[in-house]
Scaffold this motif. Structure first.
Motif, short mmCIF file in Angstrom:
data_model
loop_
_atom_site.label_atom_id
_atom_site.label_comp_id
_atom_site.label_asym_id
_atom_site.label_seq_id
_atom_site.Cartn_x
_atom_site.Cartn_y
_atom_site.Cartn_z
N SER A 95 26.62 -8.92 -56.72
CA SER A 95 27.25 -7.97 -55.57
C SER A 95 26.13 -7.60 -54.56
O SER A 95 25.05 -7.47 -55.01
CB SER A 95 27.68 -6.77 -56.02
OG SER A 95 27.75 -5.72 -55.06
N PRO A 96 26.28 -8.12 -53.29
CA PRO A 96 25.65 -7.81 -52.18
C PRO A 96 25.20 -6.33 -52.30
O PRO A 96 24.10 -5.86 -51.67
CB PRO A 96 26.23 -8.22 -50.86
CG PRO A 96 27.58 -8.33 -51.34
CD PRO A 96 27.83 -8.66 -52.84
N ASN A 97 26.11 -5.62 -52.71
CA ASN A 97 25.99 -4.07 -52.14
C ASN A 97 26.58 -3.37 -53.51
O ASN A 97 27.69 -2.57 -53.63
CB ASN A 97 26.99 -3.56 -51.05
CG ASN A 97 26.61 -2.25 -50.74
OD1 ASN A 97 25.87 -1.52 -51.09
ND2 ASN A 97 27.63 -1.67 -49.78
N THR A 134 22.05 -7.78 -57.56
CA THR A 134 22.18 -8.65 -56.22
C THR A 134 23.04 -9.96 -56.30
O THR A 134 23.51 -10.30 -55.15
CB THR A 134 21.02 -8.24 -55.36
OG1 THR A 134 19.82 -9.16 -56.08
CG2 THR A 134 20.80 -6.99 -55.05
N ASN A 151 27.59 -1.09 -56.90
CA ASN A 151 28.00 0.30 -56.89
C ASN A 151 26.79 1.02 -57.45
O ASN A 151 26.25 0.53 -58.52
CB ASN A 151 29.09 0.18 -57.94
CG ASN A 151 29.50 1.65 -58.15
OD1 ASN A 151 29.06 2.38 -58.99
ND2 ASN A 151 30.58 2.07 -57.83
N ARG A 152 26.51 2.08 -56.73
CA ARG A 152 25.44 2.92 -57.24
C ARG A 152 25.28 3.54 -58.70
O ARG A 152 24.39 3.56 -59.41
CB ARG A 152 24.92 3.77 -56.29
CG ARG A 152 24.56 3.52 -55.21
CD ARG A 152 24.15 4.48 -54.03
NE ARG A 152 23.65 5.68 -54.18
CZ ARG A 152 23.94 6.86 -53.83
NH1 ARG A 152 24.53 6.79 -52.44
NH2 ARG A 152 23.45 7.96 -54.01
#
Ligand code: ASP
Ligand code: MG
Length: 618
Positions: free
Chosen positions: A58-60, A55, A62-63
């Motif tokens: 990247s705030p979101n 985090t 990649n899964r």
């Protein structure tokens, strides 16, 4: 000689010393003549640390990359534990999920297990090695062979699934608590350790036990009859056995996704008694059900709807032969239950329905899959069946319908959930697991008796939504819960009001349900948007609620258990806002600030309090 799967959680392998201690325990078990597969978590709080790193970038994230990252935690532990075992002179080999062949859906970060290859595992076991497997991870099968993870806490699930696939004698979950306690010891100092609990009870206590044992692991144990024990890795205490009924030869293909629903059950021998407009104040349910239990009347479902004005509706079902007695009690007590707001006019009204049937779907696979209940309601709607009462629990949804529509309802549900007609004969979720549990051959394992109440759980993380004036016709519940399912919002308790009001020529009822607090606001927004268009009334959200539940397989067929719970609340002057029951569970919603007091009172009332103190690590 037994084949045992042992799983060690993060704290149990949190340091070099702890890993060495685990190696000692594994070594001892092997020396006692057993074969061992060990499943481990990442060391200590490694996974949290990795999440934090991601985090920061990247705030979101990649899964797929998240799975690549998080799966490394367990890979560290397996190698170190293998080395520690080898240092003791014990042959061992570490394997990742992909190397074993733990095949999952291609769903990153929450994959369900489809299948586990046993060839490589068995080959190493037969060669006298301890196999150390990375928990929480697998590989997708189709084409690319991607690394997947099962969701946080998923190592328990890996362990039980491996035990099921190998037909292991039992699976031991080693953790930092001594086992499953009767309630949360941080809230009730007198919480006691349980010797045993059935999988069904454990699943119903999800809000209490989920931190100790991943519910999906319990689901697998139940479906495949894997004996399971939760023990402390710091002591030699026996821990808590989580028991299940004998397996029914279920296929190991599509292990976790085979069927969300195992049974369709029905009971046409039911009648409903409803009391409308009882006062909304502490002690009313206690008085009513106290009197009912003194008359030895065993009630099945109980629901109490959200109040409208200053009064509540309470409805319950009984078997037809005792309807007369139940009705007599309700009628005798009704005049004493007057609404405070309008004592002259508003006397509680008793309503009796003789010709009703209860149809239920049951199955551990419905946990966390909001679409299952929605599909039940949709199926009933398509069959033209109107739902009079809904009662939900973690592993069961029951609907009360007109008896004349029962056959149609059951047929439609069997078709929708692909259940063969013969299969419904098996007993319901609540009744299966007390007597015929195949307890493993361990001198220390106690026989599970069935106390009325096994444990008490408090859930402070729910919110209640109510929708006023929903048209009372087939398809409304389907519409509502279908919408919620589409937004992936799981619903817990669902209660339809008993009183029906005709507005604009349409009979209408209120419906109330609880969702996770996290989903409360967004569910409300979403519902407000559709309410106007569908002709529904106001949407009301209350986040300041607490749900307290008692769970116990011993309460089946025992009058007075719910009454005792209501009585404990009444004594503390705690008002009950909602009631919902299933065979082995009774839940009450109360005001949030009274939750802890309610939990303590109920825990004591059922004689669960003890003197041993348990300290649970943060
Ligand atoms: N390490 C993973 C987690 O913390 C899986 C587990 O420990 O069960 O979620
Ligand atoms: Mg865990």
């Amino acid at each position: 000689m037994a084949l045992i799967v042992q799983k060690y959680g993060g704290t149990s392998v949190g340091s070099v010393e702890r890993i060495q201690a685990v190696a000692q325990r594994v070594y001892k078990t092997v020396k006692a003549g057993n074969s061992i597969v060990v499943v481990v978590s990442a060391m200590g709080k490694t996974t949290d640390g990795l999440v934090k790193l991601a985090t920061e970038i990247s705030p979101n994230p990649n899964r797929r990359e998240m799975d690549m990252l998080l799966s490394t935690g367990e890979q560290v532990t397996i190698a170190l534990l293998s080395m520690a075992l080898q240092e003791l002179g014990q042959p061992a080999i570490s394997m990742t999920g992909a190397q074993v062949g733990i095949v999952t859906e291609a769903e990153h970060s929450r994959a369900r297990i489809l299948h586990i290859e046993t060839t490589r595992l068995t080959r190493h076991i037969n060669a006298g090695k301890v196999v150390v497997v990375a928990g929480f991870q697998g590989t997708s099968s189709a084409g690319e062979m991607e690394i997947t993870t099962l969701g946080r806490g998923g190592s328990d699930t890996s362990a039980v699934a491996i035990a099921a696939a190998l037909g292991a004698s039992f699976c031991e979950i080693y953790t930092d608590v001594p086992g499953i306690l009767t309630t949360d010891p941080r809230l009730v100092a007198e919480a006691q350790l349980m010797d045993a609990i059935s999988c069904d009870e454990m699943l119903e206590l999800a809000s209490l036990g989920a931190k100790v044992l991943h519910p999906r692991a319990v689901e697998i144990a139940r479906n495949y009859g894997v004996p399971l024990v939760v023990r402390s890795s710091w002591t030699d205490q026996p821990g808590t056995w989580v028991t299940s009924a004998k397996p029914q030869g279920r296929s190991l293909i599509n292990l976790e996704i085979a069927r969300p629903v195992d049974h369709v059950e029905f009971d046409t021998n039911q009648a409903k008694v409803a009391l409308l407009r009882v006062p909304d104040k502490p002690g009313v349910a206690a008085r009513l059900f106290g009197e009912i239990s003194r008359q030895k009347v065993d009630v099945d479902l109980i629901i109490q709807s959200v109040h409208e004005g200053n009064s509540n509706d309470i409805a319950f079902t009984v078997t037809t032969p005792i309807l007369k007695r139940a009705e007599a009690v309700a009628t005798a007590i009704a005049p004493a239950l007057r609404s405070q707001s309008n004592p002259k006019l508003e006397e509680a009204e008793v309503m009796v329905e003789h010709n009703i049937a209860k149809v239920s779907i049951a199955g551990a696979g419905m946990i966390g899959r909001p679409g299952v209940a929605a599909k039940m309601f949709a199926t009933l709607a398509e069959a033209g069946v109107n739902i009079q009462m809904i009662s939900t629990s973690e592993v069961k949804v029951s609907c009360v319908v007109d008896a004349a529509q029962c056959d149609r309802a059951v047929l439609a549900l069997r078709t929708a959930f692909e259940i063969e007609a013969g299969e419904q004969g098996s007993r319901g979720a609540g009744e299966s697991a007390c007597i015929d549990s195949p307890l493993p051959l361990r001198p220390s394992a106690p026989l599970p008796n069935c106390p009325l109440v096994r444990g008490v759980a408090l859930d402070l993380k729910q919110a209640r939504l109510a929708i006023r004036q929903l048209p009372d016709r087939p398809g409304m519940a389907a519409k509502l819960f279908g919408l919620l399912a589409q937004h992936n919002i799981s619903v817990d308790m669902i209660i339809q009001s008993q009183r029906c009001r005709v507005i604009d020529g349409v009979p209408r009822r209120d419906i109330a349900f609880t969702v996770s607090q996290m989903d409360g606001e967004s569910a409300k927004e979403m519902l407000i948007q559709v309410a106007a268009e569908l002709g529904w009334g106001e949407v009301v959200l209350d986040s300041a609620i607490a749900k307290v539940s008692i769970v116990g397989a011993g309460m089946v067929g025992q009058p007075g258990v719910a009454a005792k719970m209501f009585e404990a609340l009444a004594q503390q002057q705690i008002n009950i806002q909602m009631i919902a029951t299933s065979e082995i569970k009774t839940s009450c919603v109360v005001a949030q600030e009274q939750g802890v007091k309610a939990l303590q009172a109920i825990h004591t009332a059922f004689g669960l309090a003890g003197s041993e103190k348990f300290v649970v690590p943060a």
